[in-house]
Design a protein around this motif. Sequence first.
Motif, mmCIF file in Angstrom:
data_model
loop_
_atom_site.group_PDB
_atom_site.id
_atom_site.type_symbol
_atom_site.label_atom_id
_atom_site.label_comp_id
_atom_site.label_asym_id
_atom_site.label_seq_id
_atom_site.Cartn_x
_atom_site.Cartn_y
_atom_site.Cartn_z
ATOM 1 N N LEU A 157 0.807 -1.209 0.000
ATOM 2 C CA LEU A 157 0.000 0.000 0.000
ATOM 3 C C LEU A 157 0.844 1.266 0.000
ATOM 4 N N PHE A 158 2.121 1.139 0.360
ATOM 5 C CA PHE A 158 2.990 2.314 0.473
ATOM 6 C C PHE A 158 4.310 2.080 -0.254
ATOM 7 N N GLY A 159 4.223 1.354 -1.390
ATOM 8 C CA GLY A 159 5.442 1.033 -2.116
ATOM 9 C C GLY A 159 5.950 2.165 -2.986
ATOM 10 N N GLY A 160 5.096 3.123 -3.355
ATOM 11 C CA GLY A 160 5.536 4.211 -4.217
ATOM 12 C C GLY A 160 6.403 5.209 -3.481
ATOM 13 N N ARG A 161 7.198 5.925 -4.242
ATOM 14 C CA ARG A 161 8.140 6.898 -3.664
ATOM 15 C C ARG A 161 7.424 7.960 -2.836
ATOM 16 N N MET A 162 6.382 8.569 -3.431
ATOM 17 C CA MET A 162 5.714 9.671 -2.744
ATOM 18 C C MET A 162 5.081 9.212 -1.437
ATOM 19 N N LEU A 163 4.320 8.110 -1.473
ATOM 20 C CA LEU A 163 3.641 7.655 -0.273
ATOM 21 C C LEU A 163 4.631 7.222 0.796
ATOM 22 N N ALA A 164 5.705 6.569 0.382
ATOM 23 C CA ALA A 164 6.694 6.112 1.354
ATOM 24 C C ALA A 164 7.318 7.294 2.101
ATOM 25 N N PHE A 165 7.762 8.303 1.366
ATOM 26 C CA PHE A 165 8.422 9.444 2.012
ATOM 27 C C PHE A 165 7.420 10.355 2.723
ATOM 28 N N ALA A 166 6.193 10.448 2.196
ATOM 29 C CA ALA A 166 5.181 11.260 2.876
ATOM 30 C C ALA A 166 4.845 10.667 4.240
ATOM 31 N N ASN A 167 4.743 9.342 4.312
ATOM 32 C CA ASN A 167 4.456 8.714 5.598
ATOM 33 C C ASN A 167 5.660 8.745 6.539
ATOM 34 N N LEU A 168 6.868 8.670 5.987
ATOM 35 C CA LEU A 168 8.056 8.836 6.826
ATOM 36 C C LEU A 168 8.112 10.247 7.394
ATOM 37 N N ALA A 169 7.779 11.244 6.569
ATOM 38 C CA ALA A 169 7.733 12.628 7.056
ATOM 39 C C ALA A 169 6.685 12.772 8.147
ATOM 40 N N SER A 170 5.526 12.117 7.966
ATOM 41 C CA SER A 170 4.462 12.179 8.977
ATOM 42 C C SER A 170 4.940 11.583 10.300
ATOM 43 N N PHE A 171 5.632 10.463 10.230
ATOM 44 C CA PHE A 171 6.166 9.825 11.439
ATOM 45 C C PHE A 171 7.145 10.757 12.159
ATOM 46 N N CYS A 172 8.100 11.300 11.429
ATOM 47 C CA CYS A 172 9.126 12.150 12.051
ATOM 48 C C CYS A 172 8.530 13.441 12.606
ATOM 49 N N ALA A 173 7.615 14.048 11.848
ATOM 50 C CA ALA A 173 7.000 15.295 12.318
ATOM 51 C C ALA A 173 6.175 15.053 13.571
ATOM 52 N N ALA A 174 5.448 13.926 13.613
ATOM 53 C CA ALA A 174 4.662 13.604 14.804
ATOM 54 C C ALA A 174 5.562 13.377 16.005
ATOM 55 N N LEU A 175 6.662 12.674 15.802
ATOM 56 C CA LEU A 175 7.602 12.433 16.902
ATOM 57 C C LEU A 175 8.157 13.755 17.434
ATOM 58 N N ALA A 176 8.420 14.694 16.520
ATOM 59 C CA ALA A 176 9.037 15.957 16.927
ATOM 60 C C ALA A 176 8.062 16.896 17.630
ATOM 61 N N ARG A 177 6.785 16.881 17.224
ATOM 62 C CA ARG A 177 5.859 17.898 17.743
ATOM 63 C C ARG A 177 4.953 17.404 18.862
ATOM 64 N N SER A 178 4.834 16.076 19.045
ATOM 65 C CA SER A 178 3.750 15.525 19.864
ATOM 66 C C SER A 178 3.808 15.959 21.320
ATOM 67 N N ALA A 179 5.001 16.109 21.866
ATOM 68 C CA ALA A 179 5.119 16.400 23.294
ATOM 69 C C ALA A 179 5.314 17.882 23.585
ATOM 70 N N LEU A 180 5.144 18.743 22.586
ATOM 71 C CA LEU A 180 5.507 20.146 22.773
ATOM 72 C C LEU A 180 4.663 20.820 23.846
ATOM 73 N N ILE A 181 3.331 20.652 23.795
ATOM 74 C CA ILE A 181 2.476 21.292 24.799
ATOM 75 C C ILE A 181 2.763 20.737 26.185
ATOM 76 N N LEU A 182 2.962 19.421 26.280
ATOM 77 C CA LEU A 182 3.308 18.810 27.570
ATOM 78 C C LEU A 182 4.633 19.353 28.086
ATOM 79 N N LEU A 183 5.621 19.471 27.212
ATOM 80 C CA LEU A 183 6.926 19.996 27.622
ATOM 81 C C LEU A 183 6.818 21.416 28.166
#
Length: 497
Positions: A275-301
């Motif tokens: 379902l995520f074998g194409g270039r765009m979907l693969a990197f878009a979901n990787l970007a989503s993962f990294c961005a979520a990891l970076a921003r998720s705890a900001l309000i708590l912090l």
Amino acid sequence: MIALPRDGSVPAPGTPEYARRLRHAWRVCSVTCLGLALIGVNTSTLNVALPAVVRHFDAGAFAASWILLSYLLVSTATLVFFGRVADLLGRREVYLAGFALFTAGSLLAGLAPGTGFLIGMRALQALGTAMILANGTVIITAAFPPDRLSQGMGVYIGTLSVAQLAGPALGGLIVQAAGWQWVFWVNVPPGLAALVWGWATLRRVPPAPRTPVDAGGNLLVFAALCAVLVALSEAGSRGPASPVAVAGGAVFLVLVPVLVAVERRVTHPVLDPRLFGGRMLAFANLASFCAALARSALILLVSLYFQAARGADAFTAALAVLPVPIGMAVASPVAGALGRRVSPYALSAGGCLLGFAGLLGLALSIGPATPYWAVGTCLFLAGCGSGAFLTGNTTQVMSALPPGGLGVVNGFRLMVMNVGIVLGIATTLSVLTGGLAPAARDLVYAGTLSRLSPEAVGLLMAGFQRTYLVLAAVMLAALASALLAVSRRAARGGAPR
């Protein structure tokens, strides 16, 4: 919900059919926005109210972290499962069941006699959240004409921004005026209203052909996430050399290859790489993962910074974090409107750049007496980055997917993002308190560290700087992934895939 015709055609703009579809789409959007608002308020109020809950139950660092992590773990591990269930049983029915479970969990959480029961009710809330999240984006995608999807998605994501804008102030005010129980009970009336409005608005859609549910894969995902979260939370409360932390990490490392092997053999895997074998979907979901990891705890912090390091009360801390949701509330609809003229790819990359600037600014400026204008400016930049990225990234991914199996695909997309959120909060708390003694770590969660000593506050400030640098580096990885999330055809000037 109005489904596309079988031939994939849509009414032409300006026709009565197009106008009727668009009016219904906005009514559907009001239902899904209400669901997202409930989830956003629930999360952001507890981020501010956590110290009050910890003090009420006299909870240690490990239990305090699991009041947050139990909710994130269950909602993440069941997203794809409920996406598949909705494809089989009906999206409307599963979506409405999510409202019912979330509302019941909120009511019971406020009656909790101890942390164990509270953690269990947070898990019940999470089941409802997974049902809502696994279906909301798909419902909007199916309801809106393609040329208006970015607008609908901008309003949908903007609702989360508004919820996060109201949530911290609401949480701080509730804790000060009525007690921590009302942080959960405040969800009950709108939850019931959402259930009634959704029942009246959403239309039944025939279920998709029955296909097997990958129960084994879901269990392995849950077990692997549970193991790594236990390892991270134990490392944050007792240190990385703790036997429980080491054992949790070892179990995770064993389960990951087992999960990969199992998923390669089943016919309908919960993690389907096709379902995520194409270039765009693969990197878009990787970007989503990294961005979520970076921003998720900001309000708590930031909430912990003002309460634990500067001695502020819950309401003052709630007001201090408002630039984050304000930035999201400003950027999301603006990005949605720009989406008709600017590619989602550009919105995603620009959002990551703004987020990186905000996090790096916090890392370089944070201190026990940093002027609030400096903190607030960085938080606003980070909030704008989140709003622009979420709108662009979601539109980019959902526009590229075929109609068949949208539920499970969207569930996987959200699970990728939520894994980033779960790991982001667990990692952030571990890095933040890693340089403190175990007793001082408990005081951070209780929001009372500033009463201990200036030396302890200094160590905590070093932890904040270290944490923001780590998060900025992760956001930089999100930016690199977002820049790569473009198809070869689009890169040559053709239409995005």
